[in-house]
Design a protein around this motif. Sequence first.
Motif, PDB file in Angstrom:
ATOM      1  N   ASN A 192      -2.311   1.836   1.518  1.00  0.00           N
ATOM      2  CA  ASN A 192      -2.410   0.559   1.447  1.00  0.00           C
ATOM      3  C   ASN A 192      -3.498   0.042   2.695  1.00  0.00           C
ATOM      4  O   ASN A 192      -3.560  -1.094   2.891  1.00  0.00           O
ATOM      5  CB  ASN A 192      -1.026  -0.029   1.396  1.00  0.00           C
ATOM      6  CG  ASN A 192      -0.339   0.405   2.824  1.00  0.00           C
ATOM      7  OD1 ASN A 192      -1.069   0.532   3.883  1.00  0.00           O
ATOM      8  ND2 ASN A 192       0.910   0.048   2.828  1.00  0.00           N
ATOM      9  N   ASP A 193      -4.023   0.872   3.638  1.00  0.00           N
ATOM     10  CA  ASP A 193      -4.912   0.724   4.241  1.00  0.00           C
ATOM     11  C   ASP A 193      -6.143   1.379   4.245  1.00  0.00           C
ATOM     12  O   ASP A 193      -6.822   1.533   5.410  1.00  0.00           O
ATOM     13  CB  ASP A 193      -4.346   0.686   5.894  1.00  0.00           C
ATOM     14  CG  ASP A 193      -3.658   1.700   6.253  1.00  0.00           C
ATOM     15  OD1 ASP A 193      -3.922   2.700   5.191  1.00  0.00           O
ATOM     16  OD2 ASP A 193      -2.954   2.113   7.086  1.00  0.00           O
ATOM     17  N   ALA A 194      -6.713   1.512   3.036  1.00  0.00           N
ATOM     18  CA  ALA A 194      -8.185   2.389   2.849  1.00  0.00           C
ATOM     19  C   ALA A 194      -8.902   1.328   2.690  1.00  0.00           C
ATOM     20  O   ALA A 194      -9.033   0.091   2.437  1.00  0.00           O
ATOM     21  CB  ALA A 194      -8.076   3.129   1.924  1.00  0.00           C
ATOM     22  N   ALA A 209     -11.180  -3.462   0.245  1.00  0.00           N
ATOM     23  CA  ALA A 209      -9.828  -2.758   1.345  1.00  0.00           C
ATOM     24  C   ALA A 209      -8.885  -2.774   0.125  1.00  0.00           C
ATOM     25  O   ALA A 209      -8.992  -3.327  -1.087  1.00  0.00           O
ATOM     26  CB  ALA A 209      -9.635  -3.554   2.408  1.00  0.00           C
ATOM     27  N   THR A 210      -7.929  -1.729   0.270  1.00  0.00           N
ATOM     28  CA  THR A 210      -7.002  -1.590  -0.644  1.00  0.00           C
ATOM     29  C   THR A 210      -5.743  -2.623  -0.264  1.00  0.00           C
ATOM     30  O   THR A 210      -5.665  -2.894   0.867  1.00  0.00           O
ATOM     31  CB  THR A 210      -6.283  -0.117  -0.641  1.00  0.00           C
ATOM     32  OG1 THR A 210      -6.067   0.251   0.671  1.00  0.00           O
ATOM     33  CG2 THR A 210      -7.343   0.783  -1.398  1.00  0.00           C
ATOM     34  N   ASP A 211      -5.258  -3.176  -1.494  1.00  0.00           N
ATOM     35  CA  ASP A 211      -3.955  -3.969  -1.040  1.00  0.00           C
ATOM     36  C   ASP A 211      -2.679  -3.185  -0.878  1.00  0.00           C
ATOM     37  O   ASP A 211      -2.617  -1.919  -0.843  1.00  0.00           O
ATOM     38  CB  ASP A 211      -3.741  -5.100  -2.263  1.00  0.00           C
ATOM     39  CG  ASP A 211      -3.449  -4.417  -3.532  1.00  0.00           C
ATOM     40  OD1 ASP A 211      -3.010  -3.452  -3.493  1.00  0.00           O
ATOM     41  OD2 ASP A 211      -3.567  -5.192  -4.541  1.00  0.00           O
ATOM     42  N   PHE A 245     -18.970   7.083  -3.813  1.00  0.00           N
ATOM     43  CA  PHE A 245     -17.974   6.289  -3.301  1.00  0.00           C
ATOM     44  C   PHE A 245     -17.625   7.238  -2.100  1.00  0.00           C
ATOM     45  O   PHE A 245     -17.851   8.404  -1.951  1.00  0.00           O
ATOM     46  CB  PHE A 245     -16.663   6.770  -4.143  1.00  0.00           C
ATOM     47  CG  PHE A 245     -16.133   5.530  -5.189  1.00  0.00           C
ATOM     48  CD1 PHE A 245     -16.936   5.454  -6.179  1.00  0.00           C
ATOM     49  CD2 PHE A 245     -15.095   4.828  -5.039  1.00  0.00           C
ATOM     50  CE1 PHE A 245     -16.631   4.418  -7.100  1.00  0.00           C
ATOM     51  CE2 PHE A 245     -14.671   3.916  -5.833  1.00  0.00           C
ATOM     52  CZ  PHE A 245     -15.509   3.522  -6.899  1.00  0.00           C
ATOM     53  N   CYS A 246     -17.315   6.298  -0.922  1.00  0.00           N
ATOM     54  CA  CYS A 246     -17.282   6.651   0.464  1.00  0.00           C
ATOM     55  C   CYS A 246     -15.654   6.059   0.755  1.00  0.00           C
ATOM     56  O   CYS A 246     -15.441   4.783   0.427  1.00  0.00           O
ATOM     57  CB  CYS A 246     -18.131   6.286   1.333  1.00  0.00           C
ATOM     58  SG  CYS A 246     -18.270   7.052   2.881  1.00  0.00           S
ATOM     59  N   ILE A 247     -14.998   6.842   1.189  1.00  0.00           N
ATOM     60  CA  ILE A 247     -13.468   6.363   1.480  1.00  0.00           C
ATOM     61  C   ILE A 247     -13.088   6.443   2.869  1.00  0.00           C
ATOM     62  O   ILE A 247     -13.253   7.894   3.604  1.00  0.00           O
ATOM     63  CB  ILE A 247     -12.325   6.984   0.645  1.00  0.00           C
ATOM     64  CG1 ILE A 247     -12.583   6.999  -0.947  1.00  0.00           C
ATOM     65  CG2 ILE A 247     -11.109   6.584   0.939  1.00  0.00           C
ATOM     66  CD1 ILE A 247     -12.651   7.878  -1.779  1.00  0.00           C
ATOM     67  N   PHE A 248     -12.587   5.706   3.604  1.00  0.00           N
ATOM     68  CA  PHE A 248     -12.212   5.623   5.077  1.00  0.00           C
ATOM     69  C   PHE A 248     -10.738   5.005   5.186  1.00  0.00           C
ATOM     70  O   PHE A 248     -10.289   4.206   4.209  1.00  0.00           O
ATOM     71  CB  PHE A 248     -13.013   4.343   5.826  1.00  0.00           C
ATOM     72  CG  PHE A 248     -14.560   4.584   5.582  1.00  0.00           C
ATOM     73  CD1 PHE A 248     -15.230   5.245   6.913  1.00  0.00           C
ATOM     74  CD2 PHE A 248     -15.365   4.007   4.674  1.00  0.00           C
ATOM     75  CE1 PHE A 248     -16.665   5.399   6.665  1.00  0.00           C
ATOM     76  CE2 PHE A 248     -16.728   4.201   4.501  1.00  0.00           C
ATOM     77  CZ  PHE A 248     -17.176   4.870   5.723  1.00  0.00           C
ATOM     78  N   SER A 249     -10.029   5.685   6.017  1.00  0.00           N
ATOM     79  CA  SER A 249      -8.512   4.977   5.947  1.00  0.00           C
ATOM     80  C   SER A 249      -8.019   5.597   7.468  1.00  0.00           C
ATOM     81  O   SER A 249      -8.531   6.567   7.961  1.00  0.00           O
ATOM     82  CB  SER A 249      -7.802   5.369   4.915  1.00  0.00           C
ATOM     83  OG  SER A 249      -6.882   6.456   5.062  1.00  0.00           O
ATOM     84  N   ARG A 250      -7.135   5.120   7.984  1.00  0.00           N
ATOM     85  CA  ARG A 250      -6.196   5.648   8.879  1.00  0.00           C
ATOM     86  C   ARG A 250      -5.820   7.021   8.615  1.00  0.00           C
ATOM     87  O   ARG A 250      -5.509   7.235   7.352  1.00  0.00           O
ATOM     88  CB  ARG A 250      -4.868   4.679   8.929  1.00  0.00           C
ATOM     89  CG  ARG A 250      -3.704   5.314   9.826  1.00  0.00           C
ATOM     90  CD  ARG A 250      -2.646   4.253  10.293  1.00  0.00           C
ATOM     91  NE  ARG A 250      -1.965   4.078   8.980  1.00  0.00           N
ATOM     92  CZ  ARG A 250      -1.071   4.812   8.169  1.00  0.00           C
ATOM     93  NH1 ARG A 250      -0.624   6.073   8.923  1.00  0.00           N
ATOM     94  NH2 ARG A 250      -0.511   4.781   7.435  1.00  0.00           N
ATOM     95  N   GLY A 251      -5.711   8.002   9.379  1.00  0.00           N
ATOM     96  CA  GLY A 251      -5.501   9.304   8.863  1.00  0.00           C
ATOM     97  C   GLY A 251      -6.666  10.166   8.470  1.00  0.00           C
ATOM     98  O   GLY A 251      -6.556  11.318   8.418  1.00  0.00           O
TER      99      GLY A 251
END
Lengths: 235, 204
Positions: free
Chosen positions: B67-69, B103-105, B134-140
Motif C-alpha cells: 500500500n506504499d508503492a 502511488a498505490t492506495d 514500468f518502474c516500481i519503488f517502495s519501502r523494502g
Amino acid sequence: MTLVFPRESLSVFPKHLTPDYRSTVKRTPSKPLIIVPQTLSELTGPVYGHDAVQEGDADLTKQHKGEPLGERIIVHGHVLDEDKRPVPDTLVEIWQANACGRYVHNVDQHPAPLDPNFTGAGRTVTDSKGYYRFITVKPGAYPWGNHHNAWRPNHIHFSVFGHSFLSRLVTQMYFPGDCLFPFDPIFNSVTDEKARQRMISKFDLENTIPDWALCFRFDIVLRGREATPQDTDKH
Amino acid sequence: MSEITPSQTVGPFFAYGLAPHSRCDWKPSDVYDWKETAGANLVTPDASGTKIRIEGQVLDGDGLPINDAMLEIWQADAQGRYAHPRDSGTRPNTKFMGFGRSATDKSGTYSFDTIKPGSVPGPNGKAQAPHIVFCIFSRGMLRQIHTRLYFSDEAANASDPILTLVPADRRGTLVAHKEMRGELPVYRFDIRVQGENETVFFDI
C-alpha cells in the motif's frame, strides 16, 4: 553525444534482498532478473514537462505562513553523469522529516511534534550547469521498527531523473559525521565504503551564509557515460 | 569501480512530495501543494489514439497488497514516438509526454489513464510490440525494479524481441488483460513482486 548505460555501473547499488533491512524480505523478486537489451524504450525518458515547477518550490522554509523551527540549512550541488558532465534541466525532488524527526505523512506515528510551518517537500530543475539549490531545515533522526532501538540517521530523500529511464535514481542524502551510520541497515546496504561516502553531503563553509544558514554540498552522479568507439561498434 | 551515487529506498513517506495528486490515501490535507508535474493521467487534449485505463494491484511475497508503492510509467504516443531527443521522429502531439506516476492506495491499487502506445523500434531494426515500461519503488526496495506491460489484444506480442527472451511459461505475467468498461478499454495489470506467478523483472 551518445550516452551508454553499462550494467556494471549498477555494481555499487544495494542488493535487492538485504535481510538486515527486514522489509526487503517479502518485497524483492525471488527469481533472477531477466537480462534484456536496452531499447529506445529504456534509452529515452522524461526530460520535458517540468513547467509546473515554480521557484518557490525549492525553499521549504517559505511554504507556510511562518518559518519552520529547526536549524536552517542550504543544500546544493550538481547533478552529473559518469563522465562528470553536468546534467542540465533535470527534475530534482526532495522530501524529509521536520527538525524533530517527524514526517507530515499520516502513517508516521513517531511521538514528536509536527510543525505547522513545514511540509518537508521541495523540488527544482537543474540549471544549464546541472546545479540545484534548496533551502530547508536539518531533518531530525527518528526511530523505526526494523529492530530493537532502530533509528534512522538524519537524511533527505532525493529523486532525480537524468537523461533516460536508465539514469533514474532515488536515493538519500546523509550528513557528515552521523553517529548512527554504523547501525543503519539502509545506509549499510551499500557495501562499498567509497560508494557509501558518496551518499554523505559535505559541509560547505564557503557557501555557508554568515548569521543565517549552514551549507551542505551534495553532488549526484547518475548512470550514463559517453560512448567510446568500442561501445559504438557493439551497437 | 563505478562512481555513481548509490540507490536507497524511497521509504514509506514519499507521497506528499512525489505524488501529492495521486490516489494515495495517506496525504494529509494541510500540506504545501503545488502544480502537478507528473500524475496518473497522461492524456493531453492533443493526444490522438485510443484512450485506455490501466489498473492493477501491487502484491508482496505473501500476496498482501503493497500500500506504499510508487509506480512510474514511460511510453510512446499512439504513433510510436517518444518525447525525447533520442527519438528523431516528429510528434504530432507535442503536449503528450508519456510519463506517469501513481502511488498505490490502501488496497495496493494503482491506476493510469493514458493512450495506447504505438509500436516502437527495437534491436536490429526489429519492431517491438506496443508496450509500456514500468518502474516500481517502495519501502523494502533498496532500488527500483523494472518491468513491462504488454497488451492482450496485440498479435505482435508473439514476435516481440524482448518478450521472446522471457521463458514462455512466465510471459503471461507481462500481459495486461483487456475488459471493456462502457466505452473505455481497461487493462488489468497486477504486479506480483515475489512468489507464485511472480512478475518478470528485467536487468537493464
